[in-house]
Design an enzyme around this catalytic site. Structure first.
Site, short mmCIF file in Angstrom:
data_model
loop_
_atom_site.label_atom_id
_atom_site.label_comp_id
_atom_site.label_asym_id
_atom_site.label_seq_id
_atom_site.Cartn_x
_atom_site.Cartn_y
_atom_site.Cartn_z
N HIS A 39 33.34 -5.90 -7.70
CA HIS A 39 33.55 -7.18 -7.03
C HIS A 39 33.87 -6.92 -5.55
CE1 HIS A 39 34.32 -7.83 -11.28
NE2 HIS A 39 34.07 -9.11 -11.10
N HIS A 270 30.73 -12.47 -5.13
CA HIS A 270 31.89 -12.27 -6.00
C HIS A 270 31.80 -11.03 -6.87
CE1 HIS A 270 35.24 -13.15 -8.69
NE2 HIS A 270 34.43 -12.91 -9.69
N GLU A 417 55.91 -19.84 -23.67
CA GLU A 417 55.84 -18.59 -24.44
C GLU A 417 55.03 -17.52 -23.73
OE1 GLU A 417 56.34 -22.02 -27.30
OE2 GLU A 417 54.95 -21.55 -25.67
N HIS A 479 53.41 -25.05 -38.06
CA HIS A 479 54.47 -24.13 -37.66
C HIS A 479 54.62 -22.95 -38.61
CE1 HIS A 479 55.43 -27.21 -34.82
NE2 HIS A 479 56.55 -26.65 -34.43
#
Length: 668
Positions: A39, A270, A417, A479
């Site tokens: 890149h 890129h 999280e 859950h």
């Protein structure tokens, strides 16, 4: 798209900075072309800012890459890795030779496609998945703040991050930005490569928000500037360093592929080599006439001088360390050494459990263990993703909340999280701290990529993942983790523990805090389990699996189990014994550690009799220990919403089911 007037303007602002930046651009063109992979665009566009940072603002000494009080530099948009490698080579990092640059992305080189921690000095973290470098840097800034409060005369440095649009589009980027702003991490500085380009084309096709406004709303100090104006960059970095109460964003308007006449400002710059023709044209545009990989002597000398700019500061800091009353403790902390009192703390914790056996959930057993360990290990720093009361990760020694005003030992990560797991990586990488953090096991999916990077880097972080099965009950299948143990066990170099009782939980924690090259994940129950171990000084969990009960000498059946199901297997074995069947119950708290044991030990534990396994989770993976998945008593699919006892009965994870299955297997 840039043109000659833009290039001329950049050169006129600061001729020295421009010439030094062209060294980075030329190396990027040559290395990517030679590899035929990479890149070049971002390195060419960020070269001016990177040069100014290393030239005037970054506190480092290339001859001492591990100086504890150095500034940390994180290239979050890791696809621009050749920019970092060029900086390390030019400033004189000993291992980053020109041959390494020439062998960019090749087998055996330290110049991987994305920066890999542990491969090269000066690479502070592995950055590949976008946004994680930024979130990891938040952890490094947290570490600096915490250690500066503890060792104020020895810790005073900044964390600098380069990042692009991708890091800000990824959700983890916002988690990190929000947390850093809330906690007022004033020594965290971002250099945003605002070039309006992503792989698919202009950012306008998918991304139109006002980034400076977003970060201002999150409590950040925001500066905007021309990313090719060296004087403006210098002023912006100076202003960022002057701000102490808020993290700073420097939004730099840049041109991707700066200097390339036909690709600058486009997605074509890129992720593909410029090629020989376009590379030559770009160099000509920039006024660069050296041969490939050649750096003019004077420019090379100037870059090397930049690499020694921090030597005096480093030597002065070392003298301060030597004279400090905290010299020994600080050095030990940075080296990751456990205190001399640690062994005694573990022995006392074990003795207290034997003296008063605990029938508790293993999440509670974890809290009991933490009460002893955090008191003995000042380096331990805890937290939870807004589930402290459920994870039970807070204990007296780490009760102090980490706030903008008070850097305590307990971090409230909020409902983040992924950001928590990545920040824990930064805390560990920084050195001097042993982080742990909690959430529900089912939410390990949100944190998985950061867990994977911790495993890839070999970091001794600890994940406290509670509510480990359908045993959590009424919250229901959203859950209740089913496939999570299998998927986590599939990650290389991750120790997944599912302890059966309070003793195994303590032993798992003991292994985790000693672990320097492998992260640990503790899968802990919500429901109570009896303490099956009543005596003994040996850490049996370190073997990964062991015979916890044996009934008779010649086994008819071996019952394998983990976690809360071990006690069910013991009950089943007692019933089988009463009916004349000999059996052994094997507790398997950590597959990874068991698989690492000598073959003779594994054969002794598993035995030659038929085997069945019991685990309130997917059967996937168990066929390494049993003949077929039909020999696993577990979950055939997702759970349901009901009390735990009803769920175990409905899904057939019971003592009676184990006995029945054992008899069927024996009869074959």
């Amino acid at each position: 798209m840039n043109n000659q007037s833009q290039i001329a303007a950049a050169a006129a602002k600061d001729p020295e900075n421009f010439a030094l930046a062209n060294c980075l651009r030329a190396l990027a063109i040559d290395a990517v072309n030679t590899a035929n992979s990479g890149h070049p665009g971002a390195p060419m566009g960020m070269a001016d800012a990177a040069t100014m940072l290393f030239r005037k603002h970054l506190k480092f000494d290339a001859s001492a890459p591990d100086w504890p009080d150095r500034d940390r530099f994180i290239l979050s948009n890791g696809h621009a890795s050749i920019l970092l490698y060029g900086l390390l080579h030019l400033t004189g990092y000993a291992d980053m030779t020109l041959d390494q640059i020439r062998n960019f992305r090749q087998w055996g080189s330290i110049t991987a496609g994305h920066p890999e921690w542990g491969h090269a000095k000066g690479v502070e973290t592995t950055t590949g998945p976008l946004g994680q470098g930024l979130a990891t840097a938040v952890g490094m800034a947290l570490a600096e703040r915490a250690l500066a409060a503890e060792f104020p005369d020895l810790v005073d440095h900044r964390t600098w991050v380069m990042l692009g649009d991708g890091c800000l589009q990824e959700g983890i980027g916002q988690e990190a930005i929000s947390l850093a702003g809330h906690l007022g991490l004033g020594k965290l500085n971002l250099l945003y490569d605002d070039n309006d380009i992503t792989i698919d084309g202009p950012t306008s096709i998918s991304f139109s928000e006002d980034i400076p406004a977003r970060l201002k709303a999150c409590g950040w100090h925001v500066i905007t500037c021309d990313g090719h104006d060296a004087k403006a960059l210098d002023a912006a970095m100076t202003a960022a360093k002057a701000e102490t109460k808020r993290p700073s964003l420097i939004a730099m308007k840049t041109t991707i592929g700066f200097g390339s006449p036909n690709r600058a400002g486009t997605a074509k710059a890129h992720g593909a080599p410029l090629g020989e023709e376009e590379g030559a044209l770009a160099k000509a545009n920039l006024g660069w006439d050296s041969t490939p990989f050649e750096i003019p002597t004077q420019l090379a000398a100037n870059w090397h001088a930049i690499g020694t700019r921090g030597t005096d500061a480093r030597i002065a800091w070392e003298a301060k360390l030597a004279a400090s009353e905290h010299s020994e403790s600080f050095t030990a902390r940075v080296a990751g050494h456990l205190p001399e009192t640690y062994e005694r703390a573990v022995a006392m914790a074990r003795a207290s459990l034997f003296e008063k056996p605990q029938t508790v959930a293993t999440r509670k057993a974890s809290q009991i263990a933490l009460e002893h360990l955090t008191e003995a290990i000042p380096a331990m720093i805890g937290g939870s993703a807004d589930l402290t009361g459920s994870n039970l990760t807070r204990v007296p020694a780490v009760d102090g909340q980490f706030t903008a005003e008070n850097p305590g030992r307990y971090i409230g990560y909020g409902v983040r999280e992924f950001g928590m797991a990545a920040a824990m990586n930064g805390l560990a990488l920084h050195g001097g701290l042993k982080p742990y953090g909690g959430t529900f096991l089912v939410f390990s999916d949100y944190a998985r990529n950061a867990i994977r990077l911790a495993s890839l880097m070999g970091l001794g972080v600890t994940y406290v993942m509670t509510h480990d099965s359908i045993g959590l009950g009424e919250d229901g299948p959203t859950h209740q983790p089913v496939e999570h143990l299998a998927s986590l066990r599939a990650i290389p170099n991750l120790n997944v523990f599912r302890p059966a009782d309070a003793i195994e939980t303590l032993e798992a924690w003991d292994i985790a805090v000693r672990s320097e090259g492998t992260p640990s994940l503790l899968a802990l129950s919500r429901q109570d389990v009896p303490q099956l171990r009543q005596a003994g000084s040996e850490n049996l969990t370190r073997c990964g699996a062991y015979i916890i009960r044996e009934f008779g000498k010649e086994r008819d059946i071996t019952l394998l189990a983990t976690g809360t199901e071990v006690s069910l297997a013991v009950e089943a074995a007692e019933i089988l014994q009463a009916e004349g069947y000999a059996s052994a119950v094997v507790s398997m708290p950590c597959w990874e550690l068991f698989d690492a044991q000598p073959e003779t030990y594994r054969e002794e534990v598993l035995g030659s009799a038929p085997r069945i396994a019991v685990e309130a989770a997917s059967a996937f993976g168990w066929t390494r220990y049993v003949d077929r998945e039909a020999d696993v008593i577990g979950m055939p699919g997702f759970g349901a919403s009901a009390p735990a006892e009803r769920l175990y009965a409905e899904f057939g994870i019971t003592t009676e089911a184990i006995v029945a299955r054992a008899k069927t297997v024996i009869a074959k």
